[in-house]
Write a protein that holds these residues in place. Structure first.
Motif, PDB file in Angstrom:
ATOM      1  N   GLY A   5       0.807  -1.206   0.000  1.00 30.22           N
ATOM      2  CA  GLY A   5       0.000   0.000   0.000  1.00 30.22           C
ATOM      3  C   GLY A   5       0.843   1.261   0.000  1.00 30.22           C
ATOM      4  O   GLY A   5       2.063   1.224   0.142  1.00 30.22           O
ATOM      5  N   THR A   6       0.165   2.391  -0.185  1.00 29.36           N
ATOM      6  CA  THR A   6       0.781   3.715  -0.138  1.00 29.36           C
ATOM      7  C   THR A   6       0.102   4.513   0.962  1.00 29.36           C
ATOM      8  O   THR A   6      -1.124   4.598   0.999  1.00 29.36           O
ATOM      9  N   VAL A   7       0.892   5.071   1.850  1.00 29.96           N
ATOM     10  CA  VAL A   7       0.355   5.835   2.983  1.00 29.96           C
ATOM     11  C   VAL A   7       1.103   7.157   3.072  1.00 29.96           C
ATOM     12  O   VAL A   7       2.343   7.182   3.041  1.00 29.96           O
ATOM     13  N   ARG A   8       0.366   8.238   3.196  1.00 25.65           N
ATOM     14  CA  ARG A   8       0.979   9.533   3.510  1.00 25.65           C
ATOM     15  C   ARG A   8       0.959   9.670   5.030  1.00 25.65           C
ATOM     16  O   ARG A   8      -0.099   9.896   5.630  1.00 25.65           O
TER      17      ARG A   8
ATOM     18  N   SER B 158       7.440   8.707  12.163  1.00 24.20           N
ATOM     19  CA  SER B 158       6.186   7.993  11.933  1.00 24.20           C
ATOM     20  C   SER B 158       6.342   6.987  10.802  1.00 24.20           C
ATOM     21  O   SER B 158       5.830   5.861  10.876  1.00 24.20           O
ATOM     22  N   ALA B 159       7.055   7.383   9.747  1.00 22.39           N
ATOM     23  CA  ALA B 159       7.275   6.472   8.620  1.00 22.39           C
ATOM     24  C   ALA B 159       8.020   5.217   9.057  1.00 22.39           C
ATOM     25  O   ALA B 159       7.805   4.125   8.510  1.00 22.39           O
ATOM     26  N   ALA B 160       8.883   5.339  10.063  1.00 25.23           N
ATOM     27  CA  ALA B 160       9.706   4.209  10.496  1.00 25.23           C
ATOM     28  C   ALA B 160       8.862   3.007  10.902  1.00 25.23           C
ATOM     29  O   ALA B 160       9.233   1.858  10.640  1.00 25.23           O
ATOM     30  N   TYR B 161       7.712   3.247  11.525  1.00 25.28           N
ATOM     31  CA  TYR B 161       6.883   2.126  11.979  1.00 25.28           C
ATOM     32  C   TYR B 161       6.341   1.325  10.798  1.00 25.28           C
ATOM     33  O   TYR B 161       6.318   0.090  10.835  1.00 25.28           O
ATOM     34  N   LEU B 162       5.926   2.019   9.759  1.00 24.70           N
ATOM     35  CA  LEU B 162       5.382   1.314   8.598  1.00 24.70           C
ATOM     36  C   LEU B 162       6.491   0.664   7.788  1.00 24.70           C
ATOM     37  O   LEU B 162       6.285  -0.405   7.192  1.00 24.70           O
ATOM     38  N   VAL B 163       7.667   1.269   7.772  1.00 20.31           N
ATOM     39  CA  VAL B 163       8.828   0.629   7.143  1.00 20.31           C
ATOM     40  C   VAL B 163       9.180  -0.656   7.894  1.00 20.31           C
ATOM     41  O   VAL B 163       9.484  -1.692   7.285  1.00 20.31           O
ATOM     42  N   ALA B 164       9.126  -0.623   9.218  1.00 21.38           N
ATOM     43  CA  ALA B 164       9.392  -1.820  10.014  1.00 21.38           C
ATOM     44  C   ALA B 164       8.387  -2.923   9.695  1.00 21.38           C
ATOM     45  O   ALA B 164       8.752  -4.094   9.540  1.00 21.38           O
ATOM     46  N   LEU B 165       7.116  -2.543   9.588  1.00 24.85           N
ATOM     47  CA  LEU B 165       6.075  -3.524   9.281  1.00 24.85           C
ATOM     48  C   LEU B 165       6.328  -4.166   7.923  1.00 24.85           C
ATOM     49  O   LEU B 165       6.206  -5.388   7.765  1.00 24.85           O
TER      50      LEU B 165
ATOM     51  N   LEU C  73       5.804   5.382   0.978  1.00 20.86           N
ATOM     52  CA  LEU C  73       5.460   6.478   1.877  1.00 20.86           C
ATOM     53  C   LEU C  73       5.960   7.780   1.259  1.00 20.86           C
ATOM     54  O   LEU C  73       7.142   8.124   1.359  1.00 20.86           O
ATOM     55  N   PRO C  74       5.103   8.547   0.588  1.00 23.42           N
ATOM     56  CA  PRO C  74       5.553   9.734  -0.133  1.00 23.42           C
ATOM     57  C   PRO C  74       5.795  10.938   0.765  1.00 23.42           C
ATOM     58  O   PRO C  74       5.233  11.061   1.859  1.00 23.42           O
ATOM     59  N   GLY C  75       6.660  11.834   0.275  1.00 25.65           N
ATOM     60  CA  GLY C  75       6.856  13.133   0.904  1.00 25.65           C
ATOM     61  C   GLY C  75       7.514  13.124   2.253  1.00 25.65           C
ATOM     62  O   GLY C  75       7.338  14.055   3.043  1.00 25.65           O
TER      63      GLY C  75
ATOM     64  N   ALA D 242      11.576  12.658   0.082  1.00 26.22           N
ATOM     65  CA  ALA D 242      11.565  11.547  -0.853  1.00 26.22           C
ATOM     66  C   ALA D 242      10.403  10.623  -0.533  1.00 26.22           C
ATOM     67  O   ALA D 242       9.820  10.692   0.555  1.00 26.22           O
ATOM     68  N   THR D 243      10.082   9.757  -1.475  1.00 28.44           N
ATOM     69  CA  THR D 243       9.196   8.634  -1.192  1.00 28.44           C
ATOM     70  C   THR D 243      10.048   7.505  -0.622  1.00 28.44           C
ATOM     71  O   THR D 243      11.047   7.109  -1.237  1.00 28.44           O
ATOM     72  N   VAL D 244       9.681   7.030   0.553  1.00 29.85           N
ATOM     73  CA  VAL D 244      10.397   5.912   1.173  1.00 29.85           C
ATOM     74  C   VAL D 244       9.706   4.624   0.755  1.00 29.85           C
ATOM     75  O   VAL D 244       8.484   4.476   0.926  1.00 29.85           O
ATOM     76  N   VAL D 245      10.477   3.706   0.202  1.00 33.05           N
ATOM     77  CA  VAL D 245       9.949   2.438  -0.288  1.00 33.05           C
ATOM     78  C   VAL D 245      10.607   1.314   0.508  1.00 33.05           C
ATOM     79  O   VAL D 245      11.830   1.291   0.677  1.00 33.05           O
TER      80      VAL D 245
END
Length: 416
Positions: free
Chosen positions: A3-6, A224-231, A242-244, A279-282
């Motif tokens: 998925g993509t989440v802002r 905040s992005a770190a948690y979804l990157v971990a998942l 995760l854009p922007g 950046a967008t984090v992928v």
């Protein structure tokens, strides 16, 4: 997991944007604010000080009062759970000729404030504490003098308190850190024309006549992005975008550490915004390996260290973190909270004086997590709870509102 989440606006930059807008001359526009409890605390305090601060929204206009234009508060400044609010605004009021009393909740009242009181006292302000060096705290502001200060630590809040005091007080300062801390204050002030220079661990600022009104869009928060990157890293398949996201080098230590451990994290579509690199984090699934994080690694991922411990436990790899004693004086003692909760759900973990160890072992967990009201602990274990076959109950899910109110919804959107 796809998925993509802002993720929400950056918390550190949101605080600073509100403060700068309150000190600017004219009307500033701030978009993409983090609408969290901590940021609302900053807005409330600035409103008490006379800033033209409306109720917060995703797009807000703030009428600044200029340097020295704030007024003495009629009531104590209520900072909630926000150390950033307390320490940065203390710098602002130190340069005003009035008295301000800072109060907070039980957690904030136990957190150390001497680190800002020392340099601001050296500049000419006067501080009073009722209990050790925590809140309630009274600041008697007035005419300030410039200083050269060594923070003896990597503390963005100490550095920022000095910079805001000097900005409003119209005096030059120079600051030296022991290690590079997040630099959003210098970046924002510099982007607004304030004469700030940086040279590795040294920062200096000359007098600025005014702060111009501005229009800023807050980038997404890397913490905040770190948690979804971990998942995404711990998932069996898929990809998360995760854009922007702000990828300021002082904030991406967690992503760098994951890459060192074998994680599949990358930045695409780099651009500039709000004076910062975005950046967008992928991220996607990866097999991780053991790692050690030392004092030099800590400042750029201090908020994500509990999450890193949970990731290591879920990946079944050894992790040792040292040089992170600052975790002891966050919203909770995060070293004690992390280790106690990892043990409670069946992981192998050990406290160190200034860090922790996580041992390789089982990768499925069950039990009850006691967050101690700490949003970072709740979210770190929330990622473990989201993994298949884990049975983890978190005692206070609502405390995530401090920094990431939509955390549970965003995690759920990636699992569905």
């Amino acid at each position: 997991m796809r998925g993509t989440v802002r993720v929400p606006g950056d918390k550190s930059i949101s605080h600073r944007a509100l403060i700068c807008a309150s000190l600017a001359t004219g009307e500033s526009r701030v978009r993409g604010l983090l609408l969290s409890d901590d940021v609302r605390s900053t807005a409330t305090v600035l409103r008490q000080l006379g800033a033209g601060m409306p109720e917060l929204s995703d797009d807000v206009l703030i009428t600044g009062q200029g340097f020295g234009g704030l007024v003495e508060p009629r009531m104590p400044l209520q900072c909630g759970n926000s150390g950033t609010t307390t320490r940065l605004v203390a710098g602002v009021v130190a340069a005003h000729p009035f008295t301000s009393r800072f109060e907070g909740d039980g957690s904030l009242s136990r957190r150390p404030m001497q680190r800002i009181a020392e340099p601001l006292t050296a500049m000419g302000a006067r501080f009073e504490f009722e209990h050790a060096d925590g809140l309630p705290m009274t600041v008697h502001g007035g005419q300030l003098a410039g200083i050269a200060w060594n923070t003896r630590s990597a503390s963005a809040q100490t550095k920022s308190a000095i910079l805001f005091a000097a900005l409003v007080g119209g005096v030059p300062v120079s600051i030296r850190e022991s290690a590079k801390s997040r630099d959003h204050t210098e970046v924002m002030l510099g982007s607004l024309g304030v004469p700030v220079t940086t040279d590795n661990l040294s920062i200096s600022m000359s007098q600025a006549r005014e702060l111009p009104a501005f229009d800023i869009s807050i980038p997404a928060d890397p913490s905040s992005a770190a948690y979804l990157v971990a998942l995404a890293t711990l998932a069996s398949e898929g990809e998360v975008r995760l854009p922007g996201v702000c990828i300021n080098p002082t904030r991406i230590g967690f992503f760098n550490m994951l890459q060192r451990m074998g994680g599949a994290v990358r930045f695409v579509g780099r651009q500039r915004g709000a004076g910062e690199e975005l950046a967008t984090v992928v991220a996607g699934p990866a097999t991780l390996r053991a790692a050690k994080a030392r004092a030099g690694d800590v400042p750029s991922m201090i908020d994500e260290l509990p999450l890193l411990g949970c990731v290591a436990a879920a990946a079944g790899v050894d992790l040792e973190v040292t040089g992170a004693g600052e975790l002891r004086v966050k919203e909770s003692d995060r070293i004690a909270a992390l280790v106690a909760n990892l043990r409670a759900i069946g992981a192998d973990a050990e406290e160190l004086r200034d860090g922790f160890r996580v041992g390789a072992g089982r990768r499925q967990f069950s039990g009850r997590v006691v967050t101690r009201g700490d949003h970072r602990i709740a979210m770190a274990f929330g990622i473990l709870a989201a993994l298949p076959d884990n049975r983890i109950d978190i005692d206070d899910r609502d405390c995530v509102s401090v920094s990431y109110p939509a955390f549970w919804e965003d995690v759920g959107s990636l699992r569905s």
